[in-house]
Design a protein around this motif. Structure first.
Motif, short mmCIF file in Angstrom:
data_model
loop_
_atom_site.label_atom_id
_atom_site.label_comp_id
_atom_site.label_asym_id
_atom_site.label_seq_id
_atom_site.Cartn_x
_atom_site.Cartn_y
_atom_site.Cartn_z
N HIS A 167 84.51 -17.13 -22.19
CA HIS A 167 85.52 -17.19 -21.13
C HIS A 167 86.27 -15.87 -20.95
O HIS A 167 87.01 -15.72 -19.98
CB HIS A 167 86.52 -18.32 -21.43
CG HIS A 167 85.89 -19.68 -21.35
ND1 HIS A 167 85.54 -20.39 -22.46
CD2 HIS A 167 85.55 -20.44 -20.28
CE1 HIS A 167 85.00 -21.54 -22.08
NE2 HIS A 167 84.99 -21.59 -20.78
N ILE A 168 86.09 -14.94 -21.87
CA ILE A 168 86.70 -13.62 -21.73
C ILE A 168 85.73 -12.68 -21.01
O ILE A 168 86.08 -12.05 -20.02
CB ILE A 168 87.09 -13.04 -23.10
CG1 ILE A 168 88.21 -13.87 -23.72
CG2 ILE A 168 87.53 -11.59 -22.97
CD1 ILE A 168 88.59 -13.42 -25.12
N LEU A 169 84.50 -12.60 -21.50
CA LEU A 169 83.54 -11.65 -20.95
C LEU A 169 83.02 -12.07 -19.58
O LEU A 169 82.90 -11.25 -18.68
CB LEU A 169 82.36 -11.48 -21.92
CG LEU A 169 82.69 -10.87 -23.27
CD1 LEU A 169 81.46 -10.89 -24.18
CD2 LEU A 169 83.20 -9.45 -23.11
N GLY A 170 82.71 -13.35 -19.42
CA GLY A 170 82.14 -13.80 -18.15
C GLY A 170 80.68 -13.40 -18.04
O GLY A 170 80.02 -13.08 -19.03
N SER A 180 82.08 -13.20 -13.08
CA SER A 180 83.20 -13.91 -13.70
C SER A 180 83.73 -13.08 -14.87
O SER A 180 83.10 -12.12 -15.31
CB SER A 180 82.76 -15.30 -14.19
OG SER A 180 81.76 -15.18 -15.18
N GLY A 181 84.92 -13.47 -15.35
CA GLY A 181 85.50 -12.85 -16.51
C GLY A 181 85.75 -11.35 -16.37
O GLY A 181 85.88 -10.82 -15.25
N ILE A 182 85.80 -10.67 -17.50
CA ILE A 182 85.96 -9.22 -17.52
C ILE A 182 84.87 -8.53 -16.72
O ILE A 182 85.10 -7.52 -16.04
CB ILE A 182 85.94 -8.70 -18.98
CG1 ILE A 182 87.28 -8.98 -19.68
CG2 ILE A 182 85.63 -7.21 -19.05
CD1 ILE A 182 88.39 -8.02 -19.35
N GLU A 183 83.65 -9.08 -16.78
CA GLU A 183 82.53 -8.48 -16.07
C GLU A 183 82.80 -8.38 -14.57
O GLU A 183 82.37 -7.42 -13.92
CB GLU A 183 81.25 -9.30 -16.30
CG GLU A 183 80.76 -9.33 -17.73
CD GLU A 183 79.93 -8.11 -18.12
OE1 GLU A 183 80.12 -7.05 -17.51
OE2 GLU A 183 79.12 -8.22 -19.05
N VAL A 370 92.48 -17.24 -12.93
CA VAL A 370 93.89 -17.49 -13.23
C VAL A 370 94.45 -18.48 -12.21
O VAL A 370 93.94 -18.59 -11.10
CB VAL A 370 94.72 -16.19 -13.22
CG1 VAL A 370 94.34 -15.29 -14.38
CG2 VAL A 370 94.58 -15.46 -11.90
N SER A 371 95.49 -19.18 -12.62
CA SER A 371 96.13 -20.15 -11.74
C SER A 371 97.63 -19.92 -11.71
O SER A 371 98.21 -19.37 -12.66
CB SER A 371 95.86 -21.59 -12.20
OG SER A 371 94.51 -21.93 -12.08
N ALA A 372 98.26 -20.34 -10.62
CA ALA A 372 99.71 -20.34 -10.50
C ALA A 372 100.18 -21.78 -10.42
O ALA A 372 99.46 -22.67 -9.94
CB ALA A 372 100.16 -19.56 -9.27
N SER A 373 101.39 -22.02 -10.87
CA SER A 373 101.94 -23.36 -10.91
C SER A 373 101.94 -24.03 -9.54
O SER A 373 102.12 -23.36 -8.51
CB SER A 373 103.37 -23.33 -11.46
OG SER A 373 103.95 -24.60 -11.41
N THR A 374 101.74 -25.32 -9.54
CA THR A 374 101.78 -26.10 -8.30
C THR A 374 103.10 -26.86 -8.19
O THR A 374 103.18 -27.89 -7.55
CB THR A 374 100.61 -27.09 -8.24
OG1 THR A 374 100.65 -27.94 -9.40
CG2 THR A 374 99.28 -26.36 -8.20
N LYS A 375 104.14 -26.37 -8.86
CA LYS A 375 105.44 -27.05 -8.85
C LYS A 375 105.96 -27.17 -7.41
O LYS A 375 105.72 -26.31 -6.57
CB LYS A 375 106.46 -26.29 -9.71
CG LYS A 375 106.98 -24.99 -9.09
CD LYS A 375 108.04 -24.36 -9.96
CE LYS A 375 108.59 -23.09 -9.31
NZ LYS A 375 109.38 -23.39 -8.13
N LYS A 376 106.70 -28.23 -7.17
CA LYS A 376 107.28 -28.45 -5.85
C LYS A 376 108.68 -27.86 -5.80
O LYS A 376 109.12 -27.17 -6.71
CB LYS A 376 107.29 -29.94 -5.55
CG LYS A 376 105.91 -30.58 -5.57
CD LYS A 376 105.98 -32.08 -5.36
CE LYS A 376 104.60 -32.71 -5.41
NZ LYS A 376 104.65 -34.19 -5.26
#
Length: 556
Positions: A167-170, A180-183, A370-376
Motif C-alpha cells: 500500500h506504500i509502493l503501489g 498507484s502508491g508512491i509509483e 487519500v481521503s478527506a472527512s465527510t463530516k457535515k
C-alpha cells in the motif's frame, strides 16, 4: 638425281595449340580476375555490413540497457522496488503461413495464449501476445522457430518484499507508468533519466515494517478480526517509519489487482469514527484556552445528558465516575466529563481546534490514495459528540499526525514517506508546557501502577514510557441509517526511544473476543488494539534504539 619439285606441306599443330592455349589463358585470367574482383567487392560489402551491423548492435544494446524507472529503497538502502529488462512476445500477422498450426504450437508452449480470441486479429499488423517472459518462456518462444514471432525487449518492475510494502509502493502498468502508491505519486521523478542511477529513498524501515505486519497478522487470527492497520511516525519529524494495512496483496502478482478490498489502504484512504481518542483533543484545547487544569475536578457528573431529542449516555457509568478530575476524565474515558469540558472551553473553540489540526483535510503524504472527512455542518450536538469521536470521521494517518502534534511540543508537521525531505511546522497547536501536561495525562492511562487503572494498561511496556488513549467506535450500518453491532477499535500510543518520540496508531477492524487469551469475550479496544500496540513496541523498540555507527564510535 632428279629434283623433286612437289610442294612440301608441313603442318605444325603445336603452333595452333599454343595460340588456342594462349587465348584460353587470357579468358581464364579474365574470369579469374572477374571472380577475384567480385569476391573482393562481396567481401568488402560483407566487411562493411559487418562493421555497420556491429555499430547498430552496439547502439541498440546501449538503448536496451537503459532502464525507465529509478529504484526505490528504504532508509537503510534495502531495495524495495527495481526494474529489470525482460522480453515481450510479438506476432506479425502478415508473416503467418499456417494460422491453425501456429496457434496450436503457441498453446502448447503458452496455454494462456489463444490467437482465435484476439479481437480484430487480421486488422492489425502485429499483436503483443505475451508480456514479460520468464527465462523458461523466453526459451520456449525461441524453440518455436516461427518467422512470424518476435522477441522484443521490455522492462518489468520487481518488488522483492512482495506484500510487505504493497500500500506504500503501489504498482506500475505494463508500460511502466505508475498507477498507484508512491509509483504514481512520484511517477515523473522516478522516470527522471538524469537521476536513473540514484534511488528514491523512503523513510520507512524494512525491519520495522516486517515486524509490525507479522504482529498484525497474528492479531487478526487471535481476535478473528476482519482486518487491521498500523502507522508508526517519528513525532519530531513527521517521517513515516512504517505503514501497514491488512489485508494486502503481492505486488508481483498482477492477478491480485482484481481484489479491490486488498488494494484499499485503511491508513490513508479509510474514513472511520475513531471514538474516545478524540477526548485527548478536548483536553488539549481546554488547557490551551486556560479553562482547565489537569487537577480540576468536575463534580456530580450524571449518567446521561440531553441534547435535543436525544440523550448522550456515560460510558459504563458508576459511582466512581460521579466526581472526576480532568486527568481521570480521560483515564475513565468519561463521555459526560468530556462534554462538560467542551462546554467550559466553548463549542466554537473546540471546532476551531479540530480545524487547526487539519484532521478533516486531505493528508499531504506522498500517496494518491487519500481521503478527506465527510463530516457535515457543525451543530451543538455534533460538536458535543465529536468530543468522543462520534458523528465525525477521519483517517488513521491524520489521527496519527494530530496526536504527534499534541505530544511533540505542539508542532503540526506534514507527514512524509521520504527520508531526505525537510519538514516544516504548519501550525502551532498548543504550547510546549501544555504538551508536557497532555503527555503526563496519557501516561496515567497506560501506567499499570496508576490507581484508577486506565484502558491502555496492556500497552505498558517497561522502559519506553508508553502513553496513549483507546477508542472503541460502532461502525455505521451498511443497510440503513444508524450504527451496526460491529466495532472498530483504535489505540494511539506515544513512546520514547533514545530521546526520540514516536507515535503508533493501531486499528482493529471488527475484532471478536479472545477467551483463550483473556478468559473472557470482551472486545473493547484495551483488550485488542491496546495489547497489540504494546506487543509492537516491545518488538521494535530495540531496533529503533540501535545506535548509529558514528555514535557508537564516539562512545568507544
Amino acid at each position: 638425281m632428279k629434283k623433286n619439285n612437289q610442294l612440301n606441306l608441313y603442318f605444325d599443330e603445336s603452333i595452333y595449340q599454343k595460340k588456342e592455349n594462349k587465348n584460353l589463358d587470357i579468358r581464364i585470367n579474365v574470369i579469374i580476375s572477374f571472380f577475384l574482383l567480385l569476391s573482393f567487392l562481396t567481401l568488402s560489402k560483407l566487411i562493411f555490413l559487418g562493421f555497420d551491423k556491429k555499430e547498430l548492435s552496439l547502439k541498440d544494446n546501449y538503448i536496451k540497457q537503459e532502464l525507465k524507472r529509478r529504484s526505490i529503497v528504504d532508509q537503510n538502502n534495502n531495495l524495495l522496488a527495481y526494474s529489470i529488462k525482460t522480453h515481450d512476445l510479438l506476432i506479425r500477422t502478415k508473416k503467418i503461413k499456417n494460422f491453425n498450426n501456429l496457434n496450436l504450437k503457441l498453446r502448447i508452449k503458452f496455454p494462456e495464449v489463444d490467437l482465435k480470441k484476439i479481437k480484430n486479429f487480421n486488422k492489425k499488423s502485429f499483436h503483443v501476445i505475451k508480456k514479460n517472459l520468464s527465462p523458461v518462456e523466453y526459451n520456449n518462444a525461441l524453440s518455436l522457430g516461427e518467422p512470424s514471432l518476435e522477441l522484443v525487449e521490455n522492462e518489468t518492475r520487481i518488488y522483492p518484499d512482495k506484500n510487505l510494502f504493497s500500500h506504500i509502493l503501489g504498482n506500475v502498468d505494463t508500460d511502466q507508468q505508475g498507477i498507484s502508491g508512491i509509483e504514481l505519486f512520484l511517477n515523473d521523478e522516478i522516470l527522471d533519466k538524469k537521476k536513473i542511477n540514484i534511488p528514491i529513498v523512503l523513510s520507512v524501515d524494512q525491519r520495522v515494517q516486517f515486524i509490525i505486519r507479522e504482529t498484525l497478522l497474528d492479531s487478526i487470527n487471535i481476535f478473528s478480526a476482519k482486518g487491521a492497520s498500523a502507522v508508526l511516525m517519528d513525532a519530531g519529524s513527521g517521517k513515516i517509519l512504517s505503514m501497514v494495512s491488512l489485508p494486502d496483496y503481492n505486488l508481483n502478482d498482477r492477478s491480485e489487482l482484481k481484489n479491490k478490498d486488498n488494494l484499499f489502504n485503511k491508513n490513508s484512504k479509510g474514513l472511520y469514527e475513531l471514538g474516545s481518542v478524540f477526548k485527548t483533543f478536548v483536553i488539549a484545547n481546554a488547557l490551551e484556552q486556560k479553562k482547565i487544569t489537569r487537577d480540576k475536578v468536575y463534580k456530580n457528573l450524571p449518567s446521561q445528558v440531553a441534547c435535543g431529542k436525544f440523550f448522550i449516555k456515560e460510558y459504563k457509568y458508576s459511582k466512581d465516575k460521579k466526581n472526576l478530575s480532568v486527568n481521570d476524565i480521560l483515564v475513565e474515558s468519561s463521555n459526560i466529563g468530556t462534554i462538560r469540558i467542551i462546554q467550559d472551553s466553548g463549542l466554537e473553540t473546540y471546532q476551531n481546534f479540530l480545524e487547526k489540526l487539519e484532521i478533516f483535510d486531505y493528508s499531504g503524504i506522498e500517496l494518491p490514495e487519500v481521503s478527506a472527512s465527510t463530516k457535515k455542518r457543525w451543530g451543538k450536538c455534533r460538536t458535543l459528540t465529536a468530543g468522543y469521536g462520534h458523528g465525525i470521521n477521519t483517517t488513521p494517518l491524520q489521527l496519527t499526525r494530530a496526536y504527534a502534534s499534541i505530544i511533540n511540543g505542539g508542532n503540526l508537521l506534514e507527514p512524509t514517506l521520504l527520508k531526505n525531505k525537510k519538514t516544516k511546522i504548519k501550525n502551532k497547536i498548543i504550547s510546549e508546557e501544555n504538551s508536557k501536561i497532555i503527555k503526563k495525562i496519557l501516561r496515567t492511562n497506560v501506567d499499570n501502577n496508576y490507581i484508577r487503572g486506565g484502558s491502555g494498561r496492556k500497552a505498558d511496556i517497561h522502559g519506553y514510557n508508553v502513553m496513549g488513549k483507546t477508542g472503541t467506535a460502532e461502525k455505521p450500518s451498511n443497510i440503513g441509517k444508524g450504527y451496526s453491532n460491529e466495532i472498530l477499535n483504535v489505540f494511539v500510543s506515544a513512546f520514547d526511544v533514545d530521546e526520540n518520540l514516536y507515535v503508533l496508531t493501531v486499528i482493529m477492524d471488527e475484532p471478536k473476543g479472545a477467551p483463550k487469551l483473556w478468559g473472557h469475550n470482551r472486545r473493547e479496544s484495551g483488550w485488542n488494539a491496546g495489547y497489540i500496540n504494546g506487543q509492537i513496541i516491545k518488538k521494535i523498540g530495540p531496533i529503533l534504539n540501535t545506535l548509529k555507527i558514528n555514535d557508537y564510535a564516539k562512545l568507544n
